[in-house]
Write a protein that holds these residues in place. Structure first.
Motif, PDB file in Angstrom:
ATOM      1  N   THR A 121       0.862  -1.178   0.000  1.00 18.05           N
ATOM      2  CA  THR A 121       0.000   0.000   0.000  1.00 18.05           C
ATOM      3  C   THR A 121       0.896   1.224   0.000  1.00 18.05           C
ATOM      4  OG1 THR A 121      -1.614  -1.216   1.338  1.00 18.05           O
ATOM      5  CG2 THR A 121      -1.856   1.183   1.234  1.00 18.05           C
ATOM      6  N   THR A 122       0.636   2.159  -0.900  1.00 16.83           N
ATOM      7  CA  THR A 122       1.424   3.383  -0.973  1.00 16.83           C
ATOM      8  C   THR A 122       0.583   4.552  -0.478  1.00 16.83           C
ATOM      9  OG1 THR A 122       2.616   2.500  -2.875  1.00 16.83           O
ATOM     10  CG2 THR A 122       2.763   4.862  -2.515  1.00 16.83           C
ATOM     11  N   VAL A 123       1.199   5.372   0.391  1.00 16.29           N
ATOM     12  CA  VAL A 123       0.485   6.495   0.988  1.00 16.29           C
ATOM     13  C   VAL A 123       1.345   7.750   0.867  1.00 16.29           C
ATOM     14  CG1 VAL A 123      -0.589   7.374   3.083  1.00 16.29           C
ATOM     15  CG2 VAL A 123      -0.536   4.929   2.671  1.00 16.29           C
ATOM     16  N   ASN A 124       0.754   8.843   0.397  1.00 13.18           N
ATOM     17  CA  ASN A 124       1.443  10.128   0.350  1.00 13.18           C
ATOM     18  C   ASN A 124       1.254  10.834   1.687  1.00 13.18           C
ATOM     19  OD1 ASN A 124       2.140   9.729  -2.349  1.00 13.18           O
ATOM     20  ND2 ASN A 124       0.242  10.632  -3.065  1.00 13.18           N
ATOM     21  N   ILE A 125       2.345  11.419   2.211  1.00 13.42           N
ATOM     22  CA  ILE A 125       2.308  12.056   3.528  1.00 13.42           C
ATOM     23  C   ILE A 125       2.885  13.460   3.432  1.00 13.42           C
ATOM     24  CG2 ILE A 125       3.057  11.874   5.936  1.00 13.42           C
ATOM     25  CD1 ILE A 125       3.521   8.851   5.355  1.00 13.42           C
ATOM     26  N   SER A 126       2.181  14.421   4.007  1.00 20.06           N
ATOM     27  CA  SER A 126       2.669  15.803   4.004  1.00 20.06           C
ATOM     28  C   SER A 126       3.239  16.168   5.373  1.00 20.06           C
ATOM     29  CB  SER A 126       1.546  16.769   3.620  1.00 20.06           C
ATOM     30  OG  SER A 126       0.495  16.691   4.558  1.00 20.06           O
ATOM     31  N   GLU A 180       4.780   4.145  13.949  1.00 16.76           N
ATOM     32  CA  GLU A 180       3.318   4.069  14.074  1.00 16.76           C
ATOM     33  C   GLU A 180       2.713   3.085  13.062  1.00 16.76           C
ATOM     34  OE1 GLU A 180       1.484   5.201  16.464  1.00 16.76           O
ATOM     35  OE2 GLU A 180       3.100   6.337  17.402  1.00 16.76           O
ATOM     36  N   LEU A 181       3.210   3.103  11.821  1.00 23.82           N
ATOM     37  CA  LEU A 181       2.656   2.207  10.804  1.00 23.82           C
ATOM     38  C   LEU A 181       2.990   0.748  11.108  1.00 23.82           C
ATOM     39  CD1 LEU A 181       3.320   4.276   7.570  1.00 23.82           C
ATOM     40  CD2 LEU A 181       1.102   3.810   8.632  1.00 23.82           C
ATOM     41  N   ARG A 182       4.170   0.487  11.656  1.00 20.88           N
ATOM     42  CA  ARG A 182       4.564  -0.892  11.995  1.00 20.88           C
ATOM     43  C   ARG A 182       3.667  -1.489  13.081  1.00 20.88           C
ATOM     44  NH1 ARG A 182       9.175  -3.180  10.132  1.00 20.88           N
ATOM     45  NH2 ARG A 182      10.661  -1.838   9.073  1.00 20.88           N
ATOM     46  N   GLU A 183       3.002  -0.648  13.859  1.00 18.64           N
ATOM     47  CA  GLU A 183       2.129  -1.136  14.928  1.00 18.64           C
ATOM     48  C   GLU A 183       0.768  -1.618  14.421  1.00 18.64           C
ATOM     49  OE1 GLU A 183       1.878   1.725  18.073  1.00 18.64           O
ATOM     50  OE2 GLU A 183       4.022   1.648  18.454  1.00 18.64           O
ATOM     51  N   LEU A 184       0.441  -1.327  13.167  1.00 19.55           N
ATOM     52  CA  LEU A 184      -0.834  -1.786  12.614  1.00 19.55           C
ATOM     53  C   LEU A 184      -0.801  -3.300  12.440  1.00 19.55           C
ATOM     54  CD1 LEU A 184      -1.480   0.891   9.843  1.00 19.55           C
ATOM     55  CD2 LEU A 184      -2.535   0.758  12.103  1.00 19.55           C
ATOM     56  N   ASP A 185      -1.922  -3.963  12.734  1.00 22.66           N
ATOM     57  CA  ASP A 185      -2.015  -5.416  12.588  1.00 22.66           C
ATOM     58  C   ASP A 185      -1.735  -5.846  11.156  1.00 22.66           C
ATOM     59  OD1 ASP A 185      -2.652  -5.855  15.232  1.00 22.66           O
ATOM     60  OD2 ASP A 185      -4.824  -5.868  14.890  1.00 22.66           O
ATOM     61  N   GLU A 197      -5.005  -6.549   2.964  1.00 24.37           N
ATOM     62  CA  GLU A 197      -5.367  -5.142   2.734  1.00 24.37           C
ATOM     63  C   GLU A 197      -5.529  -4.423   4.071  1.00 24.37           C
ATOM     64  OE1 GLU A 197      -5.768  -3.319  -0.086  1.00 24.37           O
ATOM     65  OE2 GLU A 197      -5.239  -5.000  -1.373  1.00 24.37           O
ATOM     66  N   LEU A 198      -5.059  -3.185   4.131  1.00 24.54           N
ATOM     67  CA  LEU A 198      -5.179  -2.380   5.344  1.00 24.54           C
ATOM     68  C   LEU A 198      -6.335  -1.400   5.211  1.00 24.54           C
ATOM     69  CD1 LEU A 198      -1.401  -1.569   5.894  1.00 24.54           C
ATOM     70  CD2 LEU A 198      -2.782  -3.236   7.151  1.00 24.54           C
ATOM     71  N   ASP A 199      -6.930  -1.055   6.329  1.00 28.32           N
ATOM     72  CA  ASP A 199      -8.009  -0.086   6.373  1.00 28.32           C
ATOM     73  C   ASP A 199      -7.405   1.313   6.215  1.00 28.32           C
ATOM     74  OD1 ASP A 199     -10.012   1.719   7.076  1.00 28.32           O
ATOM     75  OD2 ASP A 199     -10.681   0.549   8.799  1.00 28.32           O
TER      76      ASP A 199
END
Length: 74
Positions: free
Chosen positions: A5-10, A24-29, A53-55
């Motif tokens: 999953t690719t996410v753009n971050i500002s 923080e992202l590594r803590e997601l199930d 897939e992640l929410d």
């Protein structure tokens, strides 16, 4: 099977920003890896590898917990 999953971050400007978002992202199930490409003058990109897939709301919440925001298009 792994899902990317690719996410753009500002708002990210330094290595500490990358470390905070990665933590923080590594803590997601289900997350097995996080790779963040820093663009201190614009939008940074996080590529998240997971077993399913992640929410998107959970991704956004994790990024917000780190103190940043999902950028348009992400």
């Amino acid at each position: 099977m792994s899902v990317k999953t690719t996410v753009n971050i500002s708002g990210m400007h330094c290595g500490h920003c990358v470390a905070s978002v990665t933590e923080e992202l590594r803590e997601l199930d289900g997350v097995t890896g996080v790779d963040v490409t820093l663009n201190k003058d614009g939008v940074s990109v996080a590529t998240i590898t997971s077993v399913a897939e992640l929410d998107p709301e959970q991704i956004g919440a994790a990024i917000a917990e780190a103190g940043y925001a999902v950028a348009a298009g992400g």
